[in-house]
Motif scaffolding. Structure first.
Motif, PDB file in Angstrom:
ATOM      1  N   LEU A 202       0.876  -1.178   0.000  1.00 33.29           N
ATOM      2  CA  LEU A 202       0.000   0.000   0.000  1.00 33.29           C
ATOM      3  C   LEU A 202       0.906   1.218   0.000  1.00 33.29           C
ATOM      4  N   PRO A 203       1.211   1.775  -1.166  1.00 36.75           N
ATOM      5  CA  PRO A 203       2.152   2.894  -1.219  1.00 36.75           C
ATOM      6  C   PRO A 203       1.604   4.171  -0.609  1.00 36.75           C
ATOM      7  N   TYR A 204       0.277   4.334  -0.667  1.00 37.42           N
ATOM      8  CA  TYR A 204      -0.321   5.543  -0.098  1.00 37.42           C
ATOM      9  C   TYR A 204      -1.816   5.338   0.089  1.00 37.42           C
ATOM     10  N   TYR A 205      -2.300   5.859   1.175  1.00 36.87           N
ATOM     11  CA  TYR A 205      -3.708   6.198   1.319  1.00 36.87           C
ATOM     12  C   TYR A 205      -3.816   7.197   2.458  1.00 36.87           C
ATOM     13  N   ASN A 206      -4.858   8.035   2.417  1.00 31.49           N
ATOM     14  CA  ASN A 206      -4.963   9.104   3.411  1.00 31.49           C
ATOM     15  C   ASN A 206      -5.627   8.610   4.692  1.00 31.49           C
ATOM     16  N   SER A 207      -5.487   9.425   5.722  1.00 30.65           N
ATOM     17  CA  SER A 207      -6.088   9.106   7.024  1.00 30.65           C
ATOM     18  C   SER A 207      -7.267  10.011   7.343  1.00 30.65           C
ATOM     19  N   PHE A 208      -7.770  10.718   6.338  1.00 29.30           N
ATOM     20  CA  PHE A 208      -8.930  11.577   6.551  1.00 29.30           C
ATOM     21  C   PHE A 208     -10.204  10.721   6.648  1.00 29.30           C
ATOM     22  N   PHE A 209     -11.256  11.319   7.147  1.00 30.72           N
ATOM     23  CA  PHE A 209     -12.626  10.799   7.037  1.00 30.72           C
ATOM     24  C   PHE A 209     -12.767   9.364   7.551  1.00 30.72           C
ATOM     25  N   GLN A 210     -12.269   9.153   8.776  1.00 29.50           N
ATOM     26  CA  GLN A 210     -12.450   7.868   9.468  1.00 29.50           C
ATOM     27  C   GLN A 210     -11.818   6.695   8.706  1.00 29.50           C
ATOM     28  N   THR A 211     -10.628   6.935   8.178  1.00 29.08           N
ATOM     29  CA  THR A 211      -9.863   5.901   7.473  1.00 29.08           C
ATOM     30  C   THR A 211      -8.491   5.799   8.115  1.00 29.08           C
ATOM     31  N   THR A 212      -7.912   4.596   8.106  1.00 27.59           N
ATOM     32  CA  THR A 212      -6.588   4.423   8.685  1.00 27.59           C
ATOM     33  C   THR A 212      -5.808   3.413   7.861  1.00 27.59           C
ATOM     34  N   ASN A 213      -4.555   3.170   8.257  1.00 31.50           N
ATOM     35  CA  ASN A 213      -3.750   2.118   7.628  1.00 31.50           C
ATOM     36  C   ASN A 213      -2.928   1.428   8.713  1.00 31.50           C
ATOM     37  N   VAL A 214      -2.492   0.234   8.430  1.00 31.53           N
ATOM     38  CA  VAL A 214      -1.857  -0.595   9.452  1.00 31.53           C
ATOM     39  C   VAL A 214      -0.538  -0.010   9.970  1.00 31.53           C
ATOM     40  N   PRO A 215       0.412   0.423   9.103  1.00 29.60           N
ATOM     41  CA  PRO A 215       1.666   0.953   9.647  1.00 29.60           C
ATOM     42  C   PRO A 215       1.476   2.178  10.548  1.00 29.60           C
ATOM     43  N   ALA A 216       0.533   3.065  10.193  1.00 29.82           N
ATOM     44  CA  ALA A 216       0.303   4.247  11.024  1.00 29.82           C
ATOM     45  C   ALA A 216      -0.193   3.846  12.405  1.00 29.82           C
ATOM     46  N   VAL A 217      -1.106   2.903  12.457  1.00 29.21           N
ATOM     47  CA  VAL A 217      -1.631   2.433  13.743  1.00 29.21           C
ATOM     48  C   VAL A 217      -0.525   1.773  14.560  1.00 29.21           C
ATOM     49  N   GLN A 218       0.257   0.929  13.906  1.00 27.93           N
ATOM     50  CA  GLN A 218       1.321   0.216  14.618  1.00 27.93           C
ATOM     51  C   GLN A 218       2.391   1.170  15.137  1.00 27.93           C
ATOM     52  N   LEU A 219       2.737   2.167  14.326  1.00 28.12           N
ATOM     53  CA  LEU A 219       3.752   3.119  14.772  1.00 28.12           C
ATOM     54  C   LEU A 219       3.225   3.988  15.906  1.00 28.12           C
ATOM     55  N   ALA A 220       1.975   4.418  15.818  1.00 26.42           N
ATOM     56  CA  ALA A 220       1.396   5.207  16.909  1.00 26.42           C
ATOM     57  C   ALA A 220       1.425   4.416  18.212  1.00 26.42           C
ATOM     58  N   ALA A 221       1.069   3.136  18.146  1.00 27.66           N
ATOM     59  CA  ALA A 221       1.093   2.296  19.347  1.00 27.66           C
ATOM     60  C   ALA A 221       2.518   2.121  19.872  1.00 27.66           C
ATOM     61  N   LYS A 222       3.475   1.981  18.951  1.00 28.54           N
ATOM     62  CA  LYS A 222       4.874   1.827  19.356  1.00 28.54           C
ATOM     63  C   LYS A 222       5.392   3.077  20.050  1.00 28.54           C
TER      64      LYS A 222
END
Length: 479
Positions: free
Chosen positions: A96-116
């Motif tokens: 997944l080279p890109y997708y935005n986090s607007f409008f109640q959307t997320t992606n796995v690496p962003a969630v994992q890094l935030a938790a880390k």
């Protein structure tokens, strides 16, 4: 064995020879507007073309090997050439080279890094960091801080609390808000800065601002109490936050006295203002801890990060949002009308996660704290004996020294002589990257250095100081 340590090994030379230095410099001059650069001067001299790097070294297009004692721009904490980070980027680009986090959307690496990041950020005296806002740089992150701070006070029913206090000679980025939060006169002179609602107090620089006979401890208290004086001058009910770097970076590695941060904490607590710790430089092992506020023991509400989170391999920044602010934003705030196209970029976050895991495996913050930083401090203290050095000091894996005209009185040179830039030129000629901030020479090496490489760096610094002193004496500028 390579007979000349300033020339790249044959394999690197072959790759470097693919570049026509003069042609690249001509294209550069014709098309590339550089940050923080005098382009008239650049057109005359030509840019240094950096083509590759490995470990703590970089090579230019002519094959010269240079020890990078500034970690790029304070950011290559894990060193150059880490295949794990390149692999993490490649795998995510193919998934997944890109997708935005607007409008109640997320992606796995962003969630994992935030938790880390939440797991790595220590709780200090009840202050927790369980939420992260992502950006692409420290500048964007500090713009975000202005939005967060003012939104917080609006939701708290105190919209008049808008003023943010920073420090003279601090650096918080180069966007309109970031440059305003910072206190650098050269930046404020361009663009009608600072923007309204941002004011400054003096920096805690004992060498420059200490009074005759004043102890460093007393100066630390006095420097901190300038914040209280400014709060009272403005009116406590109008002040929103205080922003500061734990150790000022671009301002010249300004290390505050031990008394400074405890007094700052007392003041922000007494007047109820938010505390922003700008750790774009100081986090991720730079001072021997994951976050610098742990080293100094204070309790910020917001922590700015960037640079070392990915070791500079890909742009990423953000804000650690403390529970005091996060709870209000989440429970009372509704939609937060702020964000960036690349907030939580999946590739950047994948690299950030891989970088932090690498640093954990290699135990880099502890190694800096218990081994490399103490060794650097011992070796750097020896440099203080040089006749050109009036002060040499370290904090973790950053260090600074002051070039002086008279060692006994610590009288400094006329700024128009640009002695720091003279020294910097000798550094380049000797295969060393060392930054000049006025006549203060600073370093922030990669955290993967060995003791032997610290010795190599110190020897290069001494050689550059000797060459600078010889030039000054030849010009009749030093006894």
């Amino acid at each position: 064995m390579n007979p000349n340590p300033l020339i790249a090994p044959p394999a690197l030379v072959r790759r470097a020879e693919q570049h026509d230095t003069k042609a690249i410099q001509a294209l550069d001059s014709a098309h590339y507007i550089h940050p923080f650069t005098d382009h008239g001067d650049l057109a005359t001299r030509g840019a240094r073309v950096i083509t590759q790097a490995q470990g703590i070294y970089i090579w230019d297009s002519e094959g010269h090997k240079i020890l990078d004692a500034m970690s790029g721009l304070w950011c290559v904490n894990a060193g150059y050439g880490r295949k794990e980070l390149a692999d993490a980027a490649y795998q995510q680009l193919m998934t997944l080279p890109y997708y935005n986090s607007f409008f109640q959307t997320t992606n796995v690496p962003a969630v994992q890094l935030a938790a880390k990041l939440a797991a790595l950020a220590p709780e200090v005296k009840g202050r927790k960091f369980e939420h992260v806002f992502f950006s692409s740089s420290g500048s964007e992150s500090n713009d975000t801080n202005v939005r967060l701070v003012r939104r917080y006070w609006d939701l708290m029913g105190q919209p008049q609390r808008k003023t943010i206090i920073g420090r003279h000679n601090a650096y918080h980025g180069s966007t309109m808000a970031g440059a305003s939060l910072g206190g650098m006169g050269g930046m404020h002179a361009q663009g009608d800065l600072p923007i309204p609602g941002i004011v400054h107090i003096d920096q805690p620089y004992f060498f420059e601002n200490g009074k005759p006979g004043e102890s460093e401890a007393d100066f630390g208290l006095r420097a901190a109490r300038a914040l209280e004086e400014k709060i009272l001058e403005i009116g406590a009910d109008k002040v929103a936050a205080f922003i500061a770097e734990p150790v000022q970076g671009a301002g010249g590695v300004i290390i505050p006295p031990a008394t400074y941060w405890p007094e700052i904490q007392r003041i922000v607590d007494q007047y109820g203002i938010l505390l922003i710790s700008d750790e774009v430089i100081c986090a991720f092992g730079r001072l021997g801890y994951w976050f610098a506020y742990e080293k100094f023991g204070y309790r910020p509400d917001l922590v700015t990060f960037a640079k070392g989170v990915t070791s500079g391999y890909i742009p990423l920044g953000g804000v650690m949002v403390g529970d005091r602010v996060a709870k209000v934003l989440i429970d009372k705030g509704g939609e937060f009308n702020h964000g960036y196209t690349y907030s939580g970029h999946p590739v950047a976050c994948a690299v950030g996660l891989a970088n932090l895991e690498l640093m954990e495996r290699e135990d880099l913050p502890r190694k800096v704290r218990e081994d490399l930083a103490p060794y650097l401090a011992r070796r750097f203290a020896e440099i203080a004996e040089h006749p050109l050095v009036g002060l040499a000091e370290t904090c973790g894996f950053v260090a600074g020294l002051v070039l002086v005209k008279d060692k006994a009185s610590k009288a400094v040179y006329d700024p128009e002589l640009a002695v720091g830039m003279m020294c910097r030129a000798h550094c380049f000629r000797n295969g060393l990257i060392m930054r000049a901030v006025g006549d203060r020479m600073i370093i922030a090496p990669p955290l993967v250095m060995t003791r032997e490489q610290i010795d190599e760096m110190v020897a290069l610094i001494r050689r550059c100081l000797d060459d600078t002193l010889a030039e000054l004496r030849e010009k009749g500028l030093h006894a």
